[in-house]
Design a protein around this motif. Structure first.
Motif, PDB file in Angstrom:
ATOM      1  N   PHE A 271      -7.406  -4.089  13.908  1.00 50.71           N
ATOM      2  CA  PHE A 271      -7.033  -3.794  12.524  1.00 50.71           C
ATOM      3  C   PHE A 271      -8.078  -2.853  11.954  1.00 50.71           C
ATOM      4  O   PHE A 271      -9.280  -3.146  12.002  1.00 50.71           O
ATOM      5  CB  PHE A 271      -6.962  -5.082  11.701  1.00 50.71           C
ATOM      6  CG  PHE A 271      -6.635  -4.847  10.252  1.00 50.71           C
ATOM      7  CD1 PHE A 271      -5.332  -4.592   9.857  1.00 50.71           C
ATOM      8  CD2 PHE A 271      -7.626  -4.879   9.273  1.00 50.71           C
ATOM      9  CE1 PHE A 271      -5.027  -4.368   8.518  1.00 50.71           C
ATOM     10  CE2 PHE A 271      -7.335  -4.653   7.934  1.00 50.71           C
ATOM     11  CZ  PHE A 271      -6.024  -4.391   7.567  1.00 50.71           C
ATOM     12  N   TRP A 272      -7.622  -1.744  11.396  1.00 49.92           N
ATOM     13  CA  TRP A 272      -8.510  -0.693  10.912  1.00 49.92           C
ATOM     14  C   TRP A 272      -9.455  -0.306  12.042  1.00 49.92           C
ATOM     15  O   TRP A 272      -8.991   0.158  13.087  1.00 49.92           O
ATOM     16  CB  TRP A 272      -9.241  -1.138   9.642  1.00 49.92           C
ATOM     17  CG  TRP A 272      -9.953  -0.023   8.910  1.00 49.92           C
ATOM     18  CD1 TRP A 272     -11.293   0.160   8.804  1.00 49.92           C
ATOM     19  CD2 TRP A 272      -9.351   1.077   8.191  1.00 49.92           C
ATOM     20  NE1 TRP A 272     -11.576   1.284   8.072  1.00 49.92           N
ATOM     21  CE2 TRP A 272     -10.402   1.866   7.676  1.00 49.92           C
ATOM     22  CE3 TRP A 272      -8.039   1.451   7.933  1.00 49.92           C
ATOM     23  CZ2 TRP A 272     -10.190   3.011   6.914  1.00 49.92           C
ATOM     24  CZ3 TRP A 272      -7.819   2.592   7.167  1.00 49.92           C
ATOM     25  CH2 TRP A 272      -8.883   3.361   6.674  1.00 49.92           C
ATOM     26  N   LYS A 273     -10.772  -0.576  11.904  1.00 49.90           N
ATOM     27  CA  LYS A 273     -11.709  -0.230  12.978  1.00 49.90           C
ATOM     28  C   LYS A 273     -12.336  -1.455  13.621  1.00 49.90           C
ATOM     29  O   LYS A 273     -13.336  -1.337  14.334  1.00 49.90           O
ATOM     30  CB  LYS A 273     -12.813   0.678  12.417  1.00 49.90           C
ATOM     31  CG  LYS A 273     -12.289   2.003  11.876  1.00 49.90           C
ATOM     32  CD  LYS A 273     -13.432   2.837  11.303  1.00 49.90           C
ATOM     33  CE  LYS A 273     -12.912   4.136  10.695  1.00 49.90           C
ATOM     34  NZ  LYS A 273     -14.023   4.946  10.107  1.00 49.90           N
ATOM     35  N   ILE A 274     -11.766  -2.634  13.339  1.00 49.83           N
ATOM     36  CA  ILE A 274     -12.336  -3.869  13.869  1.00 49.83           C
ATOM     37  C   ILE A 274     -11.336  -4.588  14.768  1.00 49.83           C
ATOM     38  O   ILE A 274     -10.129  -4.347  14.686  1.00 49.83           O
ATOM     39  CB  ILE A 274     -12.793  -4.812  12.732  1.00 49.83           C
ATOM     40  CG1 ILE A 274     -11.611  -5.197  11.845  1.00 49.83           C
ATOM     41  CG2 ILE A 274     -13.908  -4.163  11.909  1.00 49.83           C
ATOM     42  CD1 ILE A 274     -11.960  -6.219  10.762  1.00 49.83           C
ATOM     43  N   MET A 275     -11.837  -5.466  15.622  1.00 53.45           N
ATOM     44  CA  MET A 275     -11.006  -6.338  16.441  1.00 53.45           C
ATOM     45  C   MET A 275     -11.236  -7.760  15.969  1.00 53.45           C
ATOM     46  O   MET A 275     -12.384  -8.197  15.858  1.00 53.45           O
ATOM     47  CB  MET A 275     -11.385  -6.210  17.923  1.00 53.45           C
ATOM     48  CG  MET A 275     -10.514  -7.041  18.856  1.00 53.45           C
ATOM     49  SD  MET A 275      -8.795  -6.470  18.957  1.00 53.45           S
ATOM     50  CE  MET A 275      -9.014  -4.891  19.817  1.00 53.45           C
ATOM     51  N   ILE A 276     -10.162  -8.470  15.678  1.00 52.82           N
ATOM     52  CA  ILE A 276     -10.313  -9.814  15.147  1.00 52.82           C
ATOM     53  C   ILE A 276      -9.535 -10.830  15.972  1.00 52.82           C
ATOM     54  O   ILE A 276      -8.530 -10.517  16.607  1.00 52.82           O
ATOM     55  CB  ILE A 276      -9.874  -9.903  13.671  1.00 52.82           C
ATOM     56  CG1 ILE A 276      -8.395  -9.533  13.528  1.00 52.82           C
ATOM     57  CG2 ILE A 276     -10.727  -9.031  12.789  1.00 52.82           C
ATOM     58  CD1 ILE A 276      -7.860  -9.786  12.136  1.00 52.82           C
ATOM     59  N   THR A 277     -10.020 -12.057  15.931  1.00 47.79           N
ATOM     60  CA  THR A 277      -9.321 -13.183  16.538  1.00 47.79           C
ATOM     61  C   THR A 277      -8.116 -13.543  15.677  1.00 47.79           C
ATOM     62  O   THR A 277      -8.190 -13.543  14.449  1.00 47.79           O
ATOM     63  CB  THR A 277     -10.259 -14.398  16.642  1.00 47.79           C
ATOM     64  OG1 THR A 277     -11.308 -14.088  17.556  1.00 47.79           O
ATOM     65  CG2 THR A 277      -9.522 -15.629  17.124  1.00 47.79           C
ATOM     66  N   VAL A 278      -6.997 -13.834  16.340  1.00 52.59           N
ATOM     67  CA  VAL A 278      -5.763 -14.215  15.649  1.00 52.59           C
ATOM     68  C   VAL A 278      -5.227 -15.490  16.287  1.00 52.59           C
ATOM     69  O   VAL A 278      -5.242 -15.622  17.511  1.00 52.59           O
ATOM     70  CB  VAL A 278      -4.706 -13.094  15.738  1.00 52.59           C
ATOM     71  CG1 VAL A 278      -3.389 -13.554  15.141  1.00 52.59           C
ATOM     72  CG2 VAL A 278      -5.186 -11.840  15.033  1.00 52.59           C
ATOM     73  N   THR A 279      -4.755 -16.416  15.473  1.00 53.18           N
ATOM     74  CA  THR A 279      -4.127 -17.643  15.948  1.00 53.18           C
ATOM     75  C   THR A 279      -2.801 -17.828  15.208  1.00 53.18           C
ATOM     76  O   THR A 279      -2.522 -17.121  14.231  1.00 53.18           O
ATOM     77  CB  THR A 279      -5.022 -18.871  15.675  1.00 53.18           C
ATOM     78  OG1 THR A 279      -4.981 -19.171  14.267  1.00 53.18           O
ATOM     79  CG2 THR A 279      -6.467 -18.630  16.113  1.00 53.18           C
ATOM     80  N   PRO A 280      -1.989 -18.792  15.654  1.00 49.64           N
ATOM     81  CA  PRO A 280      -0.739 -19.059  14.928  1.00 49.64           C
ATOM     82  C   PRO A 280      -0.943 -19.562  13.508  1.00 49.64           C
ATOM     83  O   PRO A 280       0.013 -19.635  12.745  1.00 49.64           O
ATOM     84  CB  PRO A 280      -0.061 -20.139  15.799  1.00 49.64           C
ATOM     85  CG  PRO A 280      -0.612 -19.931  17.167  1.00 49.64           C
ATOM     86  CD  PRO A 280      -2.037 -19.525  16.945  1.00 49.64           C
ATOM     87  N   GLN A 281      -2.177 -19.899  13.143  1.00 52.94           N
ATOM     88  CA  GLN A 281      -2.447 -20.408  11.798  1.00 52.94           C
ATOM     89  C   GLN A 281      -2.690 -19.305  10.776  1.00 52.94           C
ATOM     90  O   GLN A 281      -2.874 -19.593   9.590  1.00 52.94           O
ATOM     91  CB  GLN A 281      -3.665 -21.344  11.822  1.00 52.94           C
ATOM     92  CG  GLN A 281      -3.385 -22.720  12.394  1.00 52.94           C
ATOM     93  CD  GLN A 281      -3.141 -22.700  13.891  1.00 52.94           C
ATOM     94  OE1 GLN A 281      -3.914 -22.088  14.639  1.00 52.94           O
ATOM     95  NE2 GLN A 281      -2.075 -23.341  14.332  1.00 52.94           N
ATOM     96  N   VAL A 282      -2.726 -18.041  11.227  1.00 49.78           N
ATOM     97  CA  VAL A 282      -2.949 -16.931  10.299  1.00 49.78           C
ATOM     98  C   VAL A 282      -1.906 -15.846  10.521  1.00 49.78           C
ATOM     99  O   VAL A 282      -1.346 -15.715  11.614  1.00 49.78           O
ATOM    100  CB  VAL A 282      -4.365 -16.320  10.459  1.00 49.78           C
ATOM    101  CG1 VAL A 282      -5.426 -17.345  10.104  1.00 49.78           C
ATOM    102  CG2 VAL A 282      -4.581 -15.777  11.866  1.00 49.78           C
ATOM    103  N   LEU A 283      -1.659 -15.076   9.480  1.00 50.49           N
ATOM    104  CA  LEU A 283      -0.753 -13.939   9.581  1.00 50.49           C
ATOM    105  C   LEU A 283      -1.386 -12.864  10.459  1.00 50.49           C
ATOM    106  O   LEU A 283      -2.563 -12.531  10.307  1.00 50.49           O
ATOM    107  CB  LEU A 283      -0.496 -13.378   8.187  1.00 50.49           C
ATOM    108  CG  LEU A 283       0.654 -12.382   8.018  1.00 50.49           C
ATOM    109  CD1 LEU A 283       1.986 -13.093   8.196  1.00 50.49           C
ATOM    110  CD2 LEU A 283       0.588 -11.750   6.625  1.00 50.49           C
ATOM    111  N   THR A 284      -0.627 -12.344  11.406  1.00 50.05           N
ATOM    112  CA  THR A 284      -1.125 -11.245  12.223  1.00 50.05           C
ATOM    113  C   THR A 284      -1.235  -9.990  11.361  1.00 50.05           C
ATOM    114  O   THR A 284      -0.251  -9.575  10.740  1.00 50.05           O
ATOM    115  CB  THR A 284      -0.178 -10.970  13.400  1.00 50.05           C
ATOM    116  OG1 THR A 284      -0.136 -12.120  14.259  1.00 50.05           O
ATOM    117  CG2 THR A 284      -0.647  -9.770  14.207  1.00 50.05           C
ATOM    118  N   PRO A 285      -2.407  -9.388  11.261  1.00 53.13           N
ATOM    119  CA  PRO A 285      -2.542  -8.193  10.413  1.00 53.13           C
ATOM    120  C   PRO A 285      -1.737  -7.023  10.968  1.00 53.13           C
ATOM    121  O   PRO A 285      -1.669  -6.818  12.179  1.00 53.13           O
ATOM    122  CB  PRO A 285      -4.044  -7.900  10.446  1.00 53.13           C
ATOM    123  CG  PRO A 285      -4.530  -8.524  11.705  1.00 53.13           C
ATOM    124  CD  PRO A 285      -3.673  -9.736  11.937  1.00 53.13           C
TER     125      PRO A 285
END
Length: 287
Positions: A81-95
């Motif tokens: 997302f933008w210039k970063i890489m983030i952890t995603v789980t089913p508990q959060v909206l995928t950016p």
């Protein structure tokens, strides 16, 4: 039987195409890279490298899940997302790329060396908050979310990006509990899908994204009715707000913020030329 990198990419793409997956070429490559521990350059420069049995089994597992329309962000556990890489789980909206319009709008208003405080309401994975702080080293931010599971993801992402020292995270219902706190900037990507439209969404969203982050009530505007006056309350005089909206909600959301007393309220479009964010300021003379 294992495949070479190029064979695996082609066969993976074909399986995803047959399953009706959007962007099968990109998804096939991303899953191959993750399963085989290779880069895009490896696939191009060493296409005949054979996968190990373990790598092939991992790739097959990924493909089975993706063919059932599980989001690739959940399969791989991360999303750029933008210039970063983030952890995603089913508990959060995928950016999504559309939301980068929020970040772009903010960065255009706050010079790199400027000190400022920001509040991100409904912080989720932390994507908006962390993408902005990563670009503005003098800024500090508070992220609020009603979900403790989402806050745990945001906390992990802040630590992974070495931003934990400039981020605070609070469990709360929008601005409740913030009392007299005031910020130079408030951002939000609230739920804005009308309740009756959720069943029409792609399976990746309808079946896998948290309903709490999607359902905006009968007309999709429930959150904005709460947020418009509250965002103006917690903004410093002259402070900026930037909120994401549905593509057809521009006039309605603008009207809510204008009624709350916001100044210079405007809508900006995303890269697909759709209305995507409403932005404006608190009266600089207001106390």
């Amino acid at each position: 039987m294992t495949e070479t990198l190029v064979q695996a990419w082609k066969s993976s793409r074909a399986k995803l195409e047959a399953a009706g997956v959007d962007q099968p070429v990109i998804d096939a490559r991303l899953m191959l890279e993750a399963a085989a521990g290779v880069s895009r350059m490896d696939i191009l420069t060493d296409p005949q490298r054979a996968l190990t049995d373990e790598q092939q089994a991992t790739l097959d597992s990924y493909l089975d899940r993706r063919a059932k329309r599980e989001p690739i962000s959940h399969i791989l556990g991360r999303k750029g997302f933008w210039k970063i890489m983030i952890t995603v789980t089913p508990q959060v909206l995928t950016p999504r790329a559309d939301t980068e319009t929020v970040v772009e709008t903010v960065l255009s208003q706050f010079p790199e060396a400027m000190k400022f405080t920001m509040l991100d309401l409904g912080v989720g994975s932390g994507a908006i908050l962390l993408a902005i702080l990563a670009e503005r080293p003098a800024a500090k931010g508070l992220g609020v979310d009603i979900s403790e599971e989402a806050l745990a993801v945001a906390r992990e992402n802040a630590a992974n990006l070495d931003l934990a020292g400039r981020v605070s995270l609070l469990r709360g219902d929008w601005t409740a509990g913030l009392h007299d706190a005031q910020f130079d900037l408030v951002t939000a990507n609230p739920p804005y899908i009308p309740s009756q439209d959720i069943e029409t969404l792609d399976p990746e969203v309808r079946d896998h994204e948290p309903r709490l982050a999607l359902d905006g009530g009968p007309d999709g505007l429930d959150a904005y009715r709460i947020l418009a006056p509250e965002i103006l309350r917690v903004l410093k005089p002259g402070g900026l707000f930037v909120v994401e909206i549905g593509f057809d909600q521009s006039l309605a959301v603008e009207a809510l913020f204008k009624a709350a007393g916001a100044h210079d309220v405007k809508t900006k479009k995303d890269l697909s030329d759709r209305h995507r964010v409403v932005t404006g300021f608190k009266n600089p003379l207001e106390t």
